[in-house]
Scaffold this motif. Structure first.
Motif: not given
Lengths: 217, 187
Positions: A208-213
């Protein structure tokens, strides 16, 4: 969640936000940690301190970047300001919900950390109050002789290290005399579980963190 | 190659803790420096001025326990203390501890763990400066500074490292050698 896996998760997120400047991601991480901490019933006084403690460091960074760099970028200053808060909230999400003993056990049982590191470090950490008293005693003795010892005095470190050498020998002898053998298989008193659910939570958060970052602007 | 034993690990952890307590004495100076330098735009320089003090446990552990990995552990375990003490920064400081430890250890690695003198300490101070500076370059926004400030921050950090992790550590080591602590510990 498994203590060792939780620590790795916190470290991966911290490292990623150190490398990628993204204000939105920082705010989402702070928000998520806040919700997690409230869900875990964190004491309100502690929560208040979480907002106050980093304020000085974060403000200094903000002022330096916003007023004293060639680009004077408000966005970059906000990124660095919120990054410090994100670190503190991530740290609190770990320390407020995990004991060090559970972490040491988890690292030994689940992540193959040699027992000498887990128990050697634990042995030293258990004498922290004595070390604190010893450092204060050395300084007091110095003061009584009108010889002030501060962080730049070799004598202060020298005397403290002499005590450390003697304690390390006593602690190691104590452990060995109680049957501790560093390279032998050990039985487990308190098993720490590392379940599929732990791995699922861990990998979902990382994914989940990757697209947010990388995608969130 | 010699391995770390539980006795060495306890000693290194104790050194890390002791240094942690002594560093606390320098906190007032750090805050005062930051407050003084912020109005002229150099608040973050306090970090570089003090950096040498925070990196002393590594080279000292490397000198005292002459086994590969001890300098790294000396720095890294220092950051574990904060984690155990329940400090909010604790978990994240493990990364800084590992970066500082890596910098310290590299100095000893470059001499193949054979030389234990001024040169090794100088090398270790220099590698720690480079590695920690690179980390701050990305993490703390040093990349946004003007070229002059980038160089200034690096030089100040290097001087701090040389003063504390090289000169002060050597003075402590000299006292330990005189007291035969370093030799006895090798037996």
């Amino acid at each position: 969640m498994n203590p060792g896996l939780k620590l790795f998760l916190i470290l991966i997120i911290s490292l990623e936000i150190s490398l990628v400047p993204n204000l939105g991601a920082n705010l989402i991480i702070i928000g998520a940690c806040l919700i997690y901490l409230l869900f875990k019933h964190i004491n309100l006084k502690k929560l208040f301190l979480l907002f106050i403690i980093p304020l000085f460091a974060a403000s200094v960074v903000f002022i330096t970047i916003y007023y004293f760099t060639p680009s004077r970028s408000l966005y970059q200053a906000c990124v660095l300001f919120t990054r410090i808060y994100a670190y503190v909230f991530l740290g609190a999400a770990f320390t407020e919900t995990t004991s060090f003993l559970a972490l040491a056990r988890s690292l030994e049982q689940n992540f193959k950390l040699p027992s000498k590191f887990a128990y050697g470090t634990l042995a030293a950490f258990n004498v922290i109050p004595k070390i604190h008293a010893e450092v204060n005693r050395i300084r007091l003795v110095g003061d009584m002789r009108h010889y002030h010892l501060s962080f730049y005095s070799p004598a202060l470190y020298f005397k403290a290290i002499l005590s450390a050498v003697s304690w390390s020998n006593s602690l190691a002898d104590g452990m060995i005399s109680h049957g501790y053998r560093e390279d032998k298989e050990r039985s487990v008193i308190v098993p720490i579980a590392l379940t599929k659910k732990d791995w699922l939570i861990f990998s979902s958060i990382i994914v989940l963190l990757q697209p947010i970052l990388f995608l969130l602007k | 190659m010699k391995k770390l034993h539980v006795r060495d690990i306890i000693l290194i952890a104790l050194i890390a803790i002791i240094f942690g307590f002594i560093y606390l004495a320098s906190d007032g100076l750090y805050n005062a420096l930051t407050a003084l330098l912020t109005p002229i735009g150099y608040g973050m320089l306090a970090n570089d001025i003090m950096m040498g003090i925070w990196c002393m446990a590594g080279p000292l552990a490397g000198f005292l326990v002459r086994i590969p990995g001890s300098a790294f552990l000396g720095e890294f375990l220092g950051s574990c203390v904060e984690l155990i003490a329940g400090e909010q920064w604790g978990a994240v400081n493990l990364i800084s501890g590992a970066v500082q430890g890596l910098g310290s250890e590299l100095g000893f690695t470059f001499t193949s763990y054979r030389r234990y003198d001024w040169f090794t300490l100088f090398l270790s101070a220099t590698t720690t400066t480079i590695v920690t500076y690179l980390y701050d370059f990305i993490k703390n926004g040093y990349s946004y500074f003007s070229t002059f400030n980038m160089i200034l921050y690096f030089v100040v950090r290097w001087i701090s490292m040389l003063l504390f992790t090289c000169v002060l550590v050597k003075l402590i080591v000299n006292l330990l050698e005189k007291a035969h602590v370093i030799q006895t510990n090798q037996n």
